[in-house]
Scaffold this motif. Structure first.
Motif, short mmCIF file in Angstrom:
data_model
loop_
_atom_site.label_atom_id
_atom_site.label_comp_id
_atom_site.label_asym_id
_atom_site.label_seq_id
_atom_site.Cartn_x
_atom_site.Cartn_y
_atom_site.Cartn_z
N GLY A 167 -24.55 -21.43 -32.22
CA GLY A 167 -23.32 -20.90 -32.79
C GLY A 167 -22.58 -21.94 -33.58
O GLY A 167 -23.17 -22.88 -34.11
N SER A 185 -18.26 -20.30 -30.78
CA SER A 185 -18.80 -18.95 -30.86
C SER A 185 -20.31 -18.98 -30.65
O SER A 185 -20.92 -20.05 -30.61
CB SER A 185 -18.50 -18.33 -32.23
OG SER A 185 -19.35 -18.90 -33.23
N ASN A 186 -20.87 -17.81 -30.56
CA ASN A 186 -22.33 -17.63 -30.52
C ASN A 186 -22.82 -17.07 -31.86
O ASN A 186 -23.85 -16.44 -31.94
CB ASN A 186 -22.73 -16.69 -29.38
CG ASN A 186 -22.19 -15.28 -29.58
OD1 ASN A 186 -21.05 -15.10 -30.02
ND2 ASN A 186 -22.99 -14.28 -29.24
N GLN A 187 -22.07 -17.35 -32.94
CA GLN A 187 -22.38 -16.78 -34.24
C GLN A 187 -23.55 -17.52 -34.89
O GLN A 187 -23.38 -18.60 -35.45
CB GLN A 187 -21.17 -16.81 -35.16
CG GLN A 187 -21.43 -16.08 -36.46
CD GLN A 187 -20.19 -15.94 -37.29
OE1 GLN A 187 -19.10 -16.33 -36.91
NE2 GLN A 187 -20.34 -15.35 -38.46
N SER A 188 -24.72 -16.94 -34.77
CA SER A 188 -25.95 -17.47 -35.37
C SER A 188 -26.86 -16.29 -35.69
O SER A 188 -27.48 -15.73 -34.78
CB SER A 188 -26.66 -18.43 -34.41
OG SER A 188 -27.97 -18.70 -34.87
#
Length: 158
Positions: free
Chosen positions: A76, A93-96
């Motif tokens: 992320g 975040s875990n934004q990937s």
């Protein structure tokens, strides 16, 4: 047992990443301080490798490059702040979209932050859900509880 996430993005990025060493490990107070000084409060890319290490790279880097093309336990974006007593997570975040890690990847991420000596919150400050469309195969970021494919409008699995 932690879930392992495999890369789900474009194949050419995986091929290029496999030839790289991967991100910088943050395994000590000194390493965290040197990295934080380098990025000056800006968010950056992170992954947690299969050994539970926190690896970091510039925000413009692909997660798969940070991971050296390998599978991960989490991925992320992260930013740090100085608290006077040490380094702490400002946002995480875990934004990937390269790995599409679930919010359930938090325990592996938390353990890596703990090993690096970085104070952390009890969970992601921004958590995202990803779903592959059963109709067109597109990876979707679920927003506002809308489980509809952004390309073909097929219902996504909840």
């Amino acid at each position: 047992m932690d879930r392992v996430y495999r890369y789900v993005g474009p194949g050419e990025l995986l091929v290029a990443a496999a030839a790289q060493d991967g991100g910088r490990p943050l395994e000590s107070f000194e390493a965290v301080g040197a990295w934080a000084a380098r990025v000056s409060g800006e968010p950056f890319t992170y992954v947690v490798d299969l050994d539970g290490r926190l690896l970091v790279a510039d925000r413009r880097s692909e997660h798969v490059a940070c991971a050296g093309g390998r599978d991960v336990l989490g991925a992320g974006e992260l930013s740090l702040r100085w608290t006077g007593a040490g380094w702490a997570v400002a946002e995480i975040s875990n934004q990937s979209t390269g790995y599409a890690p679930a919010p359930g990847s938090w325990p592996a991420v938390a353990a890596a932050l703990d090993r690096a000596g970085i104070a952390r919150p009890g969970g992601f400050t921004a958590a995202f859900e990803f779903r592959h469309c059963p109709g067109c195969g597109q990876l979707n970021l679920v927003k506002d509880g809308d489980y509809t494919c952004c390309l073909c409008e097929t219902a996504l699995p909840e």
